[in-house]
Design a protein around this motif. Structure first.
Motif, PDB file in Angstrom:
ATOM      1  N   MET A 196       0.854  -1.178   0.000  1.00  0.00           N
ATOM      2  CA  MET A 196       0.000   0.000   0.000  1.00  0.00           C
ATOM      3  C   MET A 196       0.899   1.240   0.000  1.00  0.00           C
ATOM      4  N   ARG A 197       0.631   2.140  -0.907  1.00  0.00           N
ATOM      5  CA  ARG A 197       1.383   3.400  -0.990  1.00  0.00           C
ATOM      6  C   ARG A 197       0.799   4.392   0.019  1.00  0.00           C
ATOM      7  N   ILE A 198       1.679   5.013   0.793  1.00  0.00           N
ATOM      8  CA  ILE A 198       1.262   5.976   1.817  1.00  0.00           C
ATOM      9  C   ILE A 198       1.727   7.362   1.384  1.00  0.00           C
ATOM     10  N   ASP A 199       0.774   8.270   1.232  1.00  0.00           N
ATOM     11  CA  ASP A 199       1.132   9.638   0.830  1.00  0.00           C
ATOM     12  C   ASP A 199       1.184  10.561   2.048  1.00  0.00           C
ATOM     13  N   ALA A 200       1.460  11.841   1.809  1.00  0.00           N
ATOM     14  CA  ALA A 200       1.620  12.810   2.902  1.00  0.00           C
ATOM     15  C   ALA A 200       0.357  12.936   3.751  1.00  0.00           C
ATOM     16  N   ASN A 201      -0.807  12.914   3.118  1.00  0.00           N
ATOM     17  CA  ASN A 201      -2.057  12.986   3.885  1.00  0.00           C
ATOM     18  C   ASN A 201      -2.268  11.733   4.743  1.00  0.00           C
ATOM     19  N   ASP A 202      -1.868  10.590   4.202  1.00  0.00           N
ATOM     20  CA  ASP A 202      -1.961   9.349   4.975  1.00  0.00           C
ATOM     21  C   ASP A 202      -1.082   9.434   6.223  1.00  0.00           C
ATOM     22  N   VAL A 203       0.101   9.999   6.072  1.00  0.00           N
ATOM     23  CA  VAL A 203       1.012  10.154   7.212  1.00  0.00           C
ATOM     24  C   VAL A 203       0.357  11.018   8.288  1.00  0.00           C
ATOM     25  N   ILE A 204      -0.292  12.082   7.890  1.00  0.00           N
ATOM     26  CA  ILE A 204      -0.984  12.954   8.853  1.00  0.00           C
ATOM     27  C   ILE A 204      -2.078  12.174   9.572  1.00  0.00           C
ATOM     28  N   ILE A 205      -2.865  11.442   8.816  1.00  0.00           N
ATOM     29  CA  ILE A 205      -3.950  10.650   9.413  1.00  0.00           C
ATOM     30  C   ILE A 205      -3.382   9.628  10.394  1.00  0.00           C
ATOM     31  N   LEU A 206      -2.339   8.921   9.991  1.00  0.00           N
ATOM     32  CA  LEU A 206      -1.746   7.895  10.845  1.00  0.00           C
ATOM     33  C   LEU A 206      -1.124   8.496  12.105  1.00  0.00           C
ATOM     34  N   ARG A 240      -9.912   6.051   3.731  1.00  0.00           N
ATOM     35  CA  ARG A 240      -8.484   5.748   3.916  1.00  0.00           C
ATOM     36  C   ARG A 240      -8.256   4.941   5.192  1.00  0.00           C
ATOM     37  N   ILE A 241      -8.937   5.296   6.263  1.00  0.00           N
ATOM     38  CA  ILE A 241      -8.792   4.555   7.521  1.00  0.00           C
ATOM     39  C   ILE A 241      -9.272   3.120   7.339  1.00  0.00           C
ATOM     40  N   LYS A 242     -10.385   2.949   6.638  1.00  0.00           N
ATOM     41  CA  LYS A 242     -10.896   1.604   6.360  1.00  0.00           C
ATOM     42  C   LYS A 242      -9.876   0.804   5.548  1.00  0.00           C
ATOM     43  N   ALA A 243      -9.233   1.449   4.565  1.00  0.00           N
ATOM     44  CA  ALA A 243      -8.216   0.785   3.750  1.00  0.00           C
ATOM     45  C   ALA A 243      -6.987   0.430   4.588  1.00  0.00           C
ATOM     46  N   PHE A 244      -6.590   1.312   5.528  1.00  0.00           N
ATOM     47  CA  PHE A 244      -5.459   1.016   6.424  1.00  0.00           C
ATOM     48  C   PHE A 244      -5.747  -0.239   7.242  1.00  0.00           C
ATOM     49  N   ARG A 245      -6.958  -0.351   7.742  1.00  0.00           N
ATOM     50  CA  ARG A 245      -7.330  -1.525   8.546  1.00  0.00           C
ATOM     51  C   ARG A 245      -7.318  -2.787   7.683  1.00  0.00           C
ATOM     52  N   ALA A 246      -7.885  -2.699   6.499  1.00  0.00           N
ATOM     53  CA  ALA A 246      -7.954  -3.858   5.598  1.00  0.00           C
ATOM     54  C   ALA A 246      -6.561  -4.324   5.172  1.00  0.00           C
ATOM     55  N   ALA A 247      -5.638  -3.375   4.981  1.00  0.00           N
ATOM     56  CA  ALA A 247      -4.281  -3.705   4.536  1.00  0.00           C
ATOM     57  C   ALA A 247      -3.361  -4.099   5.687  1.00  0.00           C
ATOM     58  N   GLY A 248      -3.846  -3.971   6.930  1.00  0.00           N
ATOM     59  CA  GLY A 248      -3.016  -4.310   8.080  1.00  0.00           C
ATOM     60  C   GLY A 248      -2.079  -3.197   8.512  1.00  0.00           C
ATOM     61  N   VAL A 249      -2.199  -2.017   7.901  1.00  0.00           N
ATOM     62  CA  VAL A 249      -1.387  -0.870   8.332  1.00  0.00           C
ATOM     63  C   VAL A 249      -1.781  -0.521   9.767  1.00  0.00           C
TER      64      VAL A 249
END
Length: 154
Positions: free
Chosen positions: A1-11, A39-48
């Motif tokens: 899974m590719r993590i972008d700058a917005n994903d980093v902020i969310i995480l 995005r949060i749902k995708a993080f959970r599904a991908a195991g992030v």
């Protein structure tokens, strides 16, 4: 899974507070609430996001002692490693367990209510296990830093 700058902020926000409001995350990223939610749902599904837990201060519920224990096994056959792992996973007082290299085979972080409680735990985990060659214990004097936060780069 590719993590972008917005994903980093969310995480980062979720690591600081797993119950952070979607509206706050949307405002901080410039994304819509629906996009943040997806995005949060995708993080959970991908195991992030591997899980979400409440962090309880051990001393507030009677666990005033923390120990670091280095465990050396007699033999490291796969079935014996798995047996030890199962026993440690089933023990509620073991907070963390790492299979490591070096002089010991496992490093454990363990809670106890008292020295008697700790002694009882050592009998359950180590003395009753013929494959435990030895264990060395250090008493934690102060919990200077505790956490599982993963550093995230932009």
């Amino acid at each position: 899974m590719r993590i972008d700058a917005n994903d980093v902020i969310i995480l980062r926000l979720l690591q600081a507070n797993a119950r952070e409001r979607l509206e706050t995350m949307a405002a901080d990223t410039g994304l819509s609430v629906a996009t943040v939610q997806r995005r949060i749902k995708a993080f959970r599904a991908a195991g992030v996001i591997a899980g979400e837990e409440a962090i309880i201060a051990p001393e507030t519920v009677g666990y005033g002692m923390t120990f670091l224990i280095m465990v050396e096994l007699e033999r490291e056959r796969l079935d014996q490693l798995d047996s030890f792992r199962r026993k440690v996973k089933a023990e509620s007082q073991v907070q963390q367990c790492y299979y490591i290299t070096g002089e010991a085979d496992f490093a454990l972080i363990v809670l106890a209510k008292s020295m008697q409680d700790f002694e009882t735990l050592t009998h359950r985990l180590f003395f009753s296990d013929s494959n435990v060659k030895r264990f060395r214990t250090s008493v934690v004097m102060d919990r200077t830093k505790v956490g599982l936060t993963v550093p995230l780069l932009d």
